[in-house]
Design a protein around this motif. Sequence first.
Motif, PDB file in Angstrom:
ATOM      1  N   ARG A   1       0.386  -1.374  -0.095  1.00  0.00           N
ATOM      2  CA  ARG A   1      -0.260   0.149   0.168  1.00  0.00           C
ATOM      3  C   ARG A   1       0.997   1.304   0.316  1.00  0.00           C
ATOM      4  O   ARG A   1       0.633   2.112  -0.709  1.00  0.00           O
ATOM      5  CB  ARG A   1      -1.085  -0.199   1.235  1.00  0.00           C
ATOM      6  N   GLU A   2       1.972   1.653   0.955  1.00  0.00           N
ATOM      7  CA  GLU A   2       2.773   2.476   0.581  1.00  0.00           C
ATOM      8  C   GLU A   2       3.410   2.829  -0.595  1.00  0.00           C
ATOM      9  O   GLU A   2       3.810   3.948  -1.366  1.00  0.00           O
ATOM     10  CB  GLU A   2       3.594   2.080   1.407  1.00  0.00           C
ATOM     11  N   VAL A   3       3.533   1.727  -1.973  1.00  0.00           N
ATOM     12  CA  VAL A   3       4.183   2.513  -2.480  1.00  0.00           C
ATOM     13  C   VAL A   3       3.481   2.743  -3.609  1.00  0.00           C
ATOM     14  O   VAL A   3       3.450   4.067  -4.644  1.00  0.00           O
ATOM     15  CB  VAL A   3       4.569   0.966  -3.912  1.00  0.00           C
ATOM     16  N   VAL A   4       1.789   2.338  -3.479  1.00  0.00           N
ATOM     17  CA  VAL A   4       0.309   2.208  -3.974  1.00  0.00           C
ATOM     18  C   VAL A   4       0.363   4.037  -3.558  1.00  0.00           C
ATOM     19  O   VAL A   4       0.469   4.716  -4.612  1.00  0.00           O
ATOM     20  CB  VAL A   4      -0.993   1.708  -4.257  1.00  0.00           C
ATOM     21  N   GLU A   5       0.409   4.690  -1.984  1.00  0.00           N
ATOM     22  CA  GLU A   5      -0.492   5.840  -1.909  1.00  0.00           C
ATOM     23  C   GLU A   5       1.115   6.589  -2.739  1.00  0.00           C
ATOM     24  O   GLU A   5       1.266   7.629  -2.553  1.00  0.00           O
ATOM     25  CB  GLU A   5       0.098   5.396  -0.475  1.00  0.00           C
ATOM     26  N   ARG A   6       1.987   6.297  -2.211  1.00  0.00           N
ATOM     27  CA  ARG A   6       3.843   7.143  -2.859  1.00  0.00           C
ATOM     28  C   ARG A   6       3.430   7.528  -4.592  1.00  0.00           C
ATOM     29  O   ARG A   6       3.861   8.566  -5.112  1.00  0.00           O
ATOM     30  CB  ARG A   6       5.344   6.400  -2.867  1.00  0.00           C
ATOM     31  N   PHE A   7       2.689   6.687  -5.655  1.00  0.00           N
ATOM     32  CA  PHE A   7       2.179   6.518  -6.897  1.00  0.00           C
ATOM     33  C   PHE A   7       1.759   7.234  -6.713  1.00  0.00           C
ATOM     34  O   PHE A   7       1.716   8.982  -7.781  1.00  0.00           O
ATOM     35  CB  PHE A   7       1.867   5.363  -7.242  1.00  0.00           C
ATOM     36  N   VAL A   8       0.695   7.352  -6.114  1.00  0.00           N
ATOM     37  CA  VAL A   8      -0.600   8.848  -5.722  1.00  0.00           C
ATOM     38  C   VAL A   8      -0.239   9.797  -5.493  1.00  0.00           C
ATOM     39  O   VAL A   8      -0.772  11.301  -6.459  1.00  0.00           O
ATOM     40  CB  VAL A   8      -1.556   7.895  -5.812  1.00  0.00           C
ATOM     41  N   GLU A   9       0.725  10.057  -4.868  1.00  0.00           N
ATOM     42  CA  GLU A   9       0.947  11.153  -3.870  1.00  0.00           C
ATOM     43  C   GLU A   9       2.616  12.076  -5.161  1.00  0.00           C
ATOM     44  O   GLU A   9       1.851  13.686  -5.482  1.00  0.00           O
ATOM     45  CB  GLU A   9       1.843  10.822  -2.911  1.00  0.00           C
ATOM     46  N   GLN A  10       3.270  11.275  -6.363  1.00  0.00           N
ATOM     47  CA  GLN A  10       3.669  11.548  -6.750  1.00  0.00           C
ATOM     48  C   GLN A  10       2.753  12.244  -8.256  1.00  0.00           C
ATOM     49  O   GLN A  10       3.307  12.665  -9.300  1.00  0.00           O
ATOM     50  CB  GLN A  10       4.612  11.009  -7.294  1.00  0.00           C
ATOM     51  N   ASP A  11       1.720  11.671  -8.653  1.00  0.00           N
ATOM     52  CA  ASP A  11       1.450  11.395 -10.148  1.00  0.00           C
ATOM     53  C   ASP A  11       1.077  12.543 -10.356  1.00  0.00           C
ATOM     54  O   ASP A  11      -0.515  13.221  -9.925  1.00  0.00           O
ATOM     55  CB  ASP A  11      -0.067  10.197 -10.181  1.00  0.00           C
ATOM     56  N   PRO A  12       0.983  13.433 -11.647  1.00  0.00           N
ATOM     57  CA  PRO A  12       0.941  14.783 -12.173  1.00  0.00           C
ATOM     58  C   PRO A  12      -0.584  14.455 -12.291  1.00  0.00           C
ATOM     59  O   PRO A  12      -1.260  15.865 -12.334  1.00  0.00           O
ATOM     60  CB  PRO A  12       1.695  14.831 -13.454  1.00  0.00           C
ATOM     61  N   TYR A  13      -1.029  13.686 -13.021  1.00  0.00           N
ATOM     62  CA  TYR A  13      -2.785  14.042 -12.542  1.00  0.00           C
ATOM     63  C   TYR A  13      -3.546  13.979 -11.697  1.00  0.00           C
ATOM     64  O   TYR A  13      -4.431  14.907 -11.149  1.00  0.00           O
ATOM     65  CB  TYR A  13      -3.478  12.090 -13.149  1.00  0.00           C
ATOM     66  N   VAL A  14      -3.000  13.339 -10.439  1.00  0.00           N
ATOM     67  CA  VAL A  14      -3.205  13.684  -8.614  1.00  0.00           C
ATOM     68  C   VAL A  14      -3.641  15.348  -8.631  1.00  0.00           C
ATOM     69  O   VAL A  14      -4.076  15.976  -8.133  1.00  0.00           O
ATOM     70  CB  VAL A  14      -2.882  12.643  -8.122  1.00  0.00           C
ATOM     71  N   VAL A  15      -1.236  15.378  -8.521  1.00  0.00           N
ATOM     72  CA  VAL A  15      -1.238  16.700  -8.034  1.00  0.00           C
ATOM     73  C   VAL A  15      -1.764  18.326  -8.339  1.00  0.00           C
ATOM     74  O   VAL A  15      -2.072  18.880  -8.235  1.00  0.00           O
ATOM     75  CB  VAL A  15       0.610  16.588  -8.991  1.00  0.00           C
ATOM     76  N   GLU A  16      -2.802  18.309 -10.321  1.00  0.00           N
ATOM     77  CA  GLU A  16      -3.171  18.809 -10.627  1.00  0.00           C
ATOM     78  C   GLU A  16      -4.496  18.911 -11.104  1.00  0.00           C
ATOM     79  O   GLU A  16      -4.934  19.568 -12.085  1.00  0.00           O
ATOM     80  CB  GLU A  16      -2.609  19.136 -13.110  1.00  0.00           C
ATOM     81  N   GLY A  17      -5.101  17.879 -10.288  1.00  0.00           N
ATOM     82  CA  GLY A  17      -6.718  17.413 -10.534  1.00  0.00           C
ATOM     83  C   GLY A  17      -7.387  17.158 -11.493  1.00  0.00           C
ATOM     84  O   GLY A  17      -8.347  17.283 -10.794  1.00  0.00           O
ATOM     85  N   LEU A  18      -6.745  16.436 -11.733  1.00  0.00           N
ATOM     86  CA  LEU A  18      -7.632  15.745 -13.158  1.00  0.00           C
ATOM     87  C   LEU A  18      -7.645  14.547 -12.746  1.00  0.00           C
ATOM     88  O   LEU A  18      -8.920  13.807 -12.764  1.00  0.00           O
ATOM     89  CB  LEU A  18      -6.447  15.455 -14.132  1.00  0.00           C
ATOM     90  N   VAL A  19      -7.688  13.675 -11.222  1.00  0.00           N
ATOM     91  CA  VAL A  19      -8.096  13.186 -10.193  1.00  0.00           C
ATOM     92  C   VAL A  19      -8.568  13.929  -9.206  1.00  0.00           C
ATOM     93  O   VAL A  19      -8.415  14.361  -8.390  1.00  0.00           O
ATOM     94  CB  VAL A  19      -6.962  11.957  -9.949  1.00  0.00           C
ATOM     95  N   THR A  20      -9.509  13.144  -9.312  1.00  0.00           N
ATOM     96  CA  THR A  20     -10.806  13.808  -7.982  1.00  0.00           C
ATOM     97  C   THR A  20     -11.161  13.394  -7.038  1.00  0.00           C
ATOM     98  O   THR A  20     -11.343  13.964  -5.664  1.00  0.00           O
ATOM     99  CB  THR A  20     -12.064  14.895  -8.402  1.00  0.00           C
ATOM    100  N   GLY A  21     -10.585  12.474  -7.224  1.00  0.00           N
ATOM    101  CA  GLY A  21     -10.812  11.110  -5.704  1.00  0.00           C
ATOM    102  C   GLY A  21     -10.300  10.215  -5.938  1.00  0.00           C
ATOM    103  O   GLY A  21      -9.695   9.952  -7.317  1.00  0.00           O
ATOM    104  N   TRP A  22      -9.607   9.368  -4.937  1.00  0.00           N
ATOM    105  CA  TRP A  22      -9.520   8.151  -4.911  1.00  0.00           C
ATOM    106  C   TRP A  22      -9.310   6.805  -3.976  1.00  0.00           C
ATOM    107  O   TRP A  22      -9.512   7.405  -2.935  1.00  0.00           O
ATOM    108  CB  TRP A  22      -7.696   8.040  -5.667  1.00  0.00           C
ATOM    109  N   THR A  23      -9.008   6.051  -4.197  1.00  0.00           N
ATOM    110  CA  THR A  23      -9.468   5.286  -2.945  1.00  0.00           C
ATOM    111  C   THR A  23      -8.753   3.978  -3.569  1.00  0.00           C
ATOM    112  O   THR A  23      -8.120   4.103  -5.036  1.00  0.00           O
ATOM    113  CB  THR A  23     -10.418   4.199  -3.101  1.00  0.00           C
ATOM    114  N   ILE A  24      -7.813   3.076  -2.663  1.00  0.00           N
ATOM    115  CA  ILE A  24      -6.909   2.141  -2.558  1.00  0.00           C
ATOM    116  C   ILE A  24      -7.448   0.664  -1.800  1.00  0.00           C
ATOM    117  O   ILE A  24      -8.388   1.167  -1.016  1.00  0.00           O
ATOM    118  CB  ILE A  24      -5.711   1.981  -2.478  1.00  0.00           C
TER     119      ILE A  24
END
Length: 89
Positions: free
Chosen positions: A58-81
Amino acid sequence: MHLLLEYVLADDYLERRATLRADHLALARAAHERGELLLAGALPDPYDRALLVWTAPREVVERFVEQDPYVVEGLVTGWTIRPWNVVVG
């Protein structure tokens, strides 16, 4: 065990993704090459969700989310693992 990362995509995802796509895909391809990410892609008609299937902790997936430009720039409005109990395959 597998983890399923589900992204909720912004209404204007298709219009905005072009400038961020190369960086997003590079991040995903690197995870795939390390054997952490098995499959990834958006669900069309409508493009409102994306699914990414992981074998990493899970920590690896969470780190991916934190770095993903889609998340950082708001193209992703929500996410779940969530854990995914695979019974075939």
